[in-house]
Design an enzyme around this catalytic site. Structure first.
Site, short mmCIF file in Angstrom:
data_model
loop_
_atom_site.label_atom_id
_atom_site.label_comp_id
_atom_site.label_asym_id
_atom_site.label_seq_id
_atom_site.Cartn_x
_atom_site.Cartn_y
_atom_site.Cartn_z
N ASN A 108 32.15 38.81 43.19
CA ASN A 108 32.91 38.68 41.95
C ASN A 108 32.92 40.03 41.25
O ASN A 108 32.03 40.85 41.43
CB ASN A 108 32.25 37.63 41.06
CG ASN A 108 33.01 37.41 39.77
OD1 ASN A 108 34.23 37.23 39.78
ND2 ASN A 108 32.32 37.41 38.64
N HIS A 110 33.14 41.60 37.31
CA HIS A 110 32.95 41.15 35.93
C HIS A 110 33.12 42.34 34.99
O HIS A 110 32.61 43.43 35.26
CB HIS A 110 31.55 40.57 35.76
CG HIS A 110 31.29 40.07 34.38
ND1 HIS A 110 31.88 38.94 33.87
CD2 HIS A 110 30.50 40.56 33.38
CE1 HIS A 110 31.47 38.76 32.62
NE2 HIS A 110 30.64 39.72 32.30
N SER A 137 31.33 45.53 36.81
CA SER A 137 30.32 45.35 37.84
C SER A 137 30.85 44.45 38.95
O SER A 137 31.53 43.46 38.67
CB SER A 137 29.06 44.70 37.26
OG SER A 137 28.58 45.39 36.12
N ASP A 146 27.54 35.02 36.61
CA ASP A 146 27.46 36.48 36.51
C ASP A 146 26.03 37.00 36.69
O ASP A 146 25.64 38.00 36.08
CB ASP A 146 28.01 36.97 35.16
CG ASP A 146 29.45 36.54 34.93
OD1 ASP A 146 30.21 36.46 35.90
OD2 ASP A 146 29.81 36.28 33.76
#
Length: 223
Positions: A108, A110, A137, A146
């Site tokens: 992912n 973020h 990030s 996260d």
């Protein structure tokens, strides 16, 4: 498995990071095998169609049970035969079963310097807190929002003139450089995760991942 490094992209909205991934896929030797959205009408699906990429809609509103939704999502992803699942603005909290199923193959991006400012409205929150730096990030995704092991971060300076929109634009510019680069690392088999530690080129990274300043990342992208 096909020899080309294949990627599935999950998104919910505009898909600007998807567009950056599309732009770099041939140069960086990966292929976007499919794009999946939980939102009907997400513009990211239009981007995928224009690029000739298979795309799918799985509306989360049709499922009262998260586990059933995630099970259907797994079926679509597995049919694509991918090596990496990339979340790019996918606004769903995934179940532990899903994240464990793709452990080490689910990432992912973020818009903050994790572990700070997890969750939503990061640009507004860093401005309200009077921070001097912000950034983006890339991390392995887990069932905790996260909170997975950080692969890389890029920082940007916050100027006194910045507002929420200008800061968002600064960060997104960096996201569009960083995310394709990290996928390239995966395609080149340079990234592994061992006991929640990220390894790059057979060396363990610090807990905050590989660190870029915004100028370093721009220079590398030019190179």
């Amino acid at each position: 498995m096909p020899s080309t490094f294949r990627v599935a992209v999950l998104l919910s909205g505009n898909g600007s990071n998807l567009q950056a991934l599309i732009h770099k896929q041939k140069h960086f030797n990966y292929q976007i095998a499919g794009v999946i959205s939980n939102c009907v009408g997400a513009f990211g699906l239009v981007r995928a169609e224009k690029a000739g990429i298979d795309h799918y809609t799985l509306p989360h509103k049709n499922y009262t049970d998260r586990k059933i939704f995630d099970s259907e999502l797994i079926k679509i992803i597995d049919n694509l035969q991918v090596d990496l699942v990339v979340m790019a603005g996918f606004m769903r909290i995934l179940t532990a079963d899903f994240t464990r199923y793709y452990q080490g193959k689910l990432i992912n991006i973020h818009p903050s310097l994790l572990p700070a400012y997890r969750g939503l409205n990061t640009h507004r929150r860093v401005l309200e807190a009077g921070e001097k730096q912000h950034g983006a990030s890339v991390h392995f995704a887990t069932e905790e929002l996260d909170a997975g092991a950080i692969i890389a971060r890029v920082s940007v300076q916050i100027s006194p003139a910045d507002n929420e929109l200008s800061l968002k634009q600064k960060v997104q510019q960096m996201e569009h450089l960083l995310y394709p680069l990290i996928i390239k690392w995966f395609a080149e088999n340079r990234i592994q995760q061992k006991n929640n530690v990220v390894w790059l080129d057979n060396k363990p990274l610090p807990s905050l991942g590989y660190q870029y300043t915004h100028q370093q990342l721009i220079n590398q992208a030019k190179g």
